[in-house]
Scaffold this active site. Structure first.
Site, PDB file in Angstrom:
ATOM      1  N   ARG A   1      58.142  -2.762  17.265  1.00 16.47           N
ATOM      2  CA  ARG A   1      59.433  -3.418  17.024  1.00 16.47           C
ATOM      3  C   ARG A   1      59.998  -3.922  18.337  1.00 16.47           C
ATOM      4  O   ARG A   1      60.121  -3.155  19.294  1.00 16.47           O
ATOM      5  CB  ARG A   1      60.440  -2.423  16.431  1.00 16.47           C
ATOM      6  CG  ARG A   1      60.186  -2.060  15.031  1.00 16.47           C
ATOM      7  CD  ARG A   1      61.408  -1.506  14.361  1.00 16.47           C
ATOM      8  NE  ARG A   1      62.207  -0.579  15.151  1.00 16.47           N
ATOM      9  CZ  ARG A   1      63.295   0.012  14.698  1.00 16.47           C
ATOM     10  NH1 ARG A   1      63.716  -0.233  13.474  1.00 16.47           N
ATOM     11  NH2 ARG A   1      63.973   0.847  15.438  1.00 16.47           N
TER      12      ARG A   1
ATOM     13  N   THR B   1      65.532  -7.479  18.909  1.00 16.90           N
ATOM     14  CA  THR B   1      65.663  -8.133  17.584  1.00 16.90           C
ATOM     15  C   THR B   1      65.302  -7.184  16.447  1.00 16.90           C
ATOM     16  O   THR B   1      65.617  -7.465  15.294  1.00 16.90           O
ATOM     17  CB  THR B   1      64.730  -9.339  17.497  1.00 16.90           C
ATOM     18  OG1 THR B   1      63.370  -8.858  17.565  1.00 16.90           O
ATOM     19  CG2 THR B   1      64.983 -10.333  18.613  1.00 16.90           C
TER      20      THR B   1
ATOM     21  N   ASP C   1      62.274   8.778  17.482  1.00 18.73           N
ATOM     22  CA  ASP C   1      61.176   7.817  17.617  1.00 18.73           C
ATOM     23  C   ASP C   1      59.857   8.528  17.315  1.00 18.73           C
ATOM     24  O   ASP C   1      59.393   9.378  18.074  1.00 18.73           O
ATOM     25  CB  ASP C   1      61.160   7.234  19.030  1.00 18.73           C
ATOM     26  CG  ASP C   1      60.180   6.083  19.153  1.00 18.73           C
ATOM     27  OD1 ASP C   1      60.606   4.972  19.495  1.00 18.73           O
ATOM     28  OD2 ASP C   1      58.964   6.301  18.886  1.00 18.73           O
TER      29      ASP C   1
ATOM     30  N   ASP D   1      56.967   8.171  19.967  1.00 22.80           N
ATOM     31  CA  ASP D   1      57.240   8.931  21.188  1.00 22.80           C
ATOM     32  C   ASP D   1      57.095  10.428  20.945  1.00 22.80           C
ATOM     33  O   ASP D   1      56.568  11.159  21.792  1.00 22.80           O
ATOM     34  CB  ASP D   1      58.657   8.624  21.689  1.00 22.80           C
ATOM     35  CG  ASP D   1      58.713   7.287  22.417  1.00 22.80           C
ATOM     36  OD1 ASP D   1      57.648   6.735  22.742  1.00 22.80           O
ATOM     37  OD2 ASP D   1      59.832   6.798  22.647  1.00 22.80           O
TER      38      ASP D   1
HETATM   39  C1  PRP Z   1      58.095   2.437  14.524  1.00 24.49           C
HETATM   40  C2  PRP Z   1      57.464   3.031  13.275  1.00 24.49           C
HETATM   41  C3  PRP Z   1      57.278   1.823  12.411  1.00 24.49           C
HETATM   42  C4  PRP Z   1      58.454   0.972  12.772  1.00 24.49           C
HETATM   43  C5  PRP Z   1      59.446   1.084  11.670  1.00 24.49           C
HETATM   44  O1  PRP Z   1      57.158   1.855  15.328  1.00 24.49           O
HETATM   45  O2  PRP Z   1      56.277   3.722  13.561  1.00 24.49           O
HETATM   46  O3  PRP Z   1      56.072   1.145  12.650  1.00 24.49           O
HETATM   47  O4  PRP Z   1      59.003   1.500  13.969  1.00 24.49           O
HETATM   48  O5  PRP Z   1      60.524   0.259  11.908  1.00 24.49           O
HETATM   49  P1  PRP Z   1      60.890  -0.966  10.956  1.00 24.49           P
HETATM   50  O6  PRP Z   1      60.823  -0.481   9.552  1.00 24.49           O
HETATM   51  O7  PRP Z   1      62.303  -1.277  11.389  1.00 24.49           O
HETATM   52  O8  PRP Z   1      59.949  -2.084  11.259  1.00 24.49           O
HETATM   53  P2  PRP Z   1      57.499   1.406  16.838  1.00 24.49           P
HETATM   54  O9  PRP Z   1      57.916  -0.012  16.888  1.00 24.49           O
HETATM   55  O10 PRP Z   1      58.458   2.379  17.434  1.00 24.49           O
HETATM   56  O11 PRP Z   1      56.092   1.442  17.533  1.00 24.49           O
HETATM   57  P3  PRP Z   1      55.190   2.709  17.920  1.00 24.49           P
HETATM   58  O12 PRP Z   1      54.671   3.300  16.638  1.00 24.49           O
HETATM   59  O13 PRP Z   1      54.117   2.091  18.736  1.00 24.49           O
HETATM   60  O14 PRP Z   1      56.032   3.691  18.694  1.00 24.49           O
HETATM   61  N1  URA Z   2      61.022   3.821  14.303  1.00 32.17           N
HETATM   62  C1  URA Z   2      61.091   5.140  14.588  1.00 32.17           C
HETATM   63  O1  URA Z   2      60.181   5.687  15.216  1.00 32.17           O
HETATM   64  N2  URA Z   2      62.157   5.826  14.190  1.00 32.17           N
HETATM   65  C2  URA Z   2      63.161   5.261  13.498  1.00 32.17           C
HETATM   66  O2  URA Z   2      64.143   5.955  13.159  1.00 32.17           O
HETATM   67  C3  URA Z   2      63.091   3.884  13.216  1.00 32.17           C
HETATM   68  C4  URA Z   2      61.998   3.188  13.619  1.00 32.17           C
END
Ligand code: PRP
Ligand code: URA
Length: 210
Positions: free
Chosen positions: A104, A108, A200, A203
């Protein structure tokens, strides 16, 4: 409209409370996500087609059932979807695995793609898309669109925590997709994080938080 299944299983609820706890270590967080993924697999596979078969027990020949058709494809959204993958594979060891890389954008909140790889015969199989967090729904929706472009007709989404906003976005864009969540939370905050949520997911799984 696809179904929205939210678990009310005591074991899942119990483990999810520890997953949410900010003091849970990376090691325990990972192990608990793995366990909940195994339990959620029971739910997400409830409509898999079966075929009749016969089996010779030590006593007699009898009728039985076995999974019909080609094995499912599991598609974790990188990175955090990887935390669920091994648990599901424990239950469906013959599943094929695709990968979709999305993150994400921090400003945005829109998904940015960086990797796509599906098995060549994915169109003949059922796909289970895997991501712990369904927040705005942007990542899951984009991933489903990509999977559909590859000709896949049967897609389910498995997540740990869903927000109402994310469910609506996925249902509006993909009314044919069933959604399975371990919990349905209240809302998103101004940073598009799920509240109360777990923070997160990526993380916490990989120990990369500040
Ligand atoms: C997180 C999660 C989803 C996304 C959800 O990924 O694992 O893929 O956010 O958010 P959304 O429904 O608003 O799209 P992130 O972008 O944090 O990436 P990561 O898994 O690499 O940490
Ligand atoms: N991605 C995450 O990892 N946590 C949230 O709460 C939303 C998006």
């Amino acid at each position: 409209m696809g179904k929205v299944f939210v678990s009310n299983h005591p074991l899942i609820a119990h483990k999810l409370t520890s997953i949410r706890n900010k003091d849970t270590s990376t090691k325990d967080f990972r192990a608990l996500v793995h366990e909940v993924a195994m339990l959620m697999t029971y739910e997400v596979t409830q409509d898999l087609p079966l075929a009749d078969t016969e089996v010779q027990t030590p006593l007699t020949l009898t009728k039985g059932k076995q999974l019909a058709g080609k094995e499912v494809v599991l598609v974790p959204i990188l990175r955090a979807g990887l935390g669920l993958l091994e648990g599901i594979l424990k239950m469906i060891p013959d599943a094929k695995v695709g990968h979709i890389g999305l993150y994400r954008d921090e400003k945005t909140f829109k998904p940015v793609e960086y990797y796509y790889k599906l098995p060549t015969d994915a169109a003949e199989r059922q796909v289970i898309l895997v991501d712990p967090m369904l927040a705005t729904g942007g990542s899951a929706s984009a991933a489903i669109s990509f999977i559909k472009q590859r000709g896949v007709k049967r897609i389910s989404l498995m997540c740990l925590i869903a927000a109402p906003e994310g469910i609506k976005v996925v249902q509006d864009a993909h009314p044919d997709v069933d959604i399975y969540a371990a919990a349905l939370d209240e809302c998103l905050n101004e940073c598009a994080y799920i509240v109360p949520g777990l923070g997160d997911a990526g993380d916490r799984l990989f120990g990369t938080e500040d």
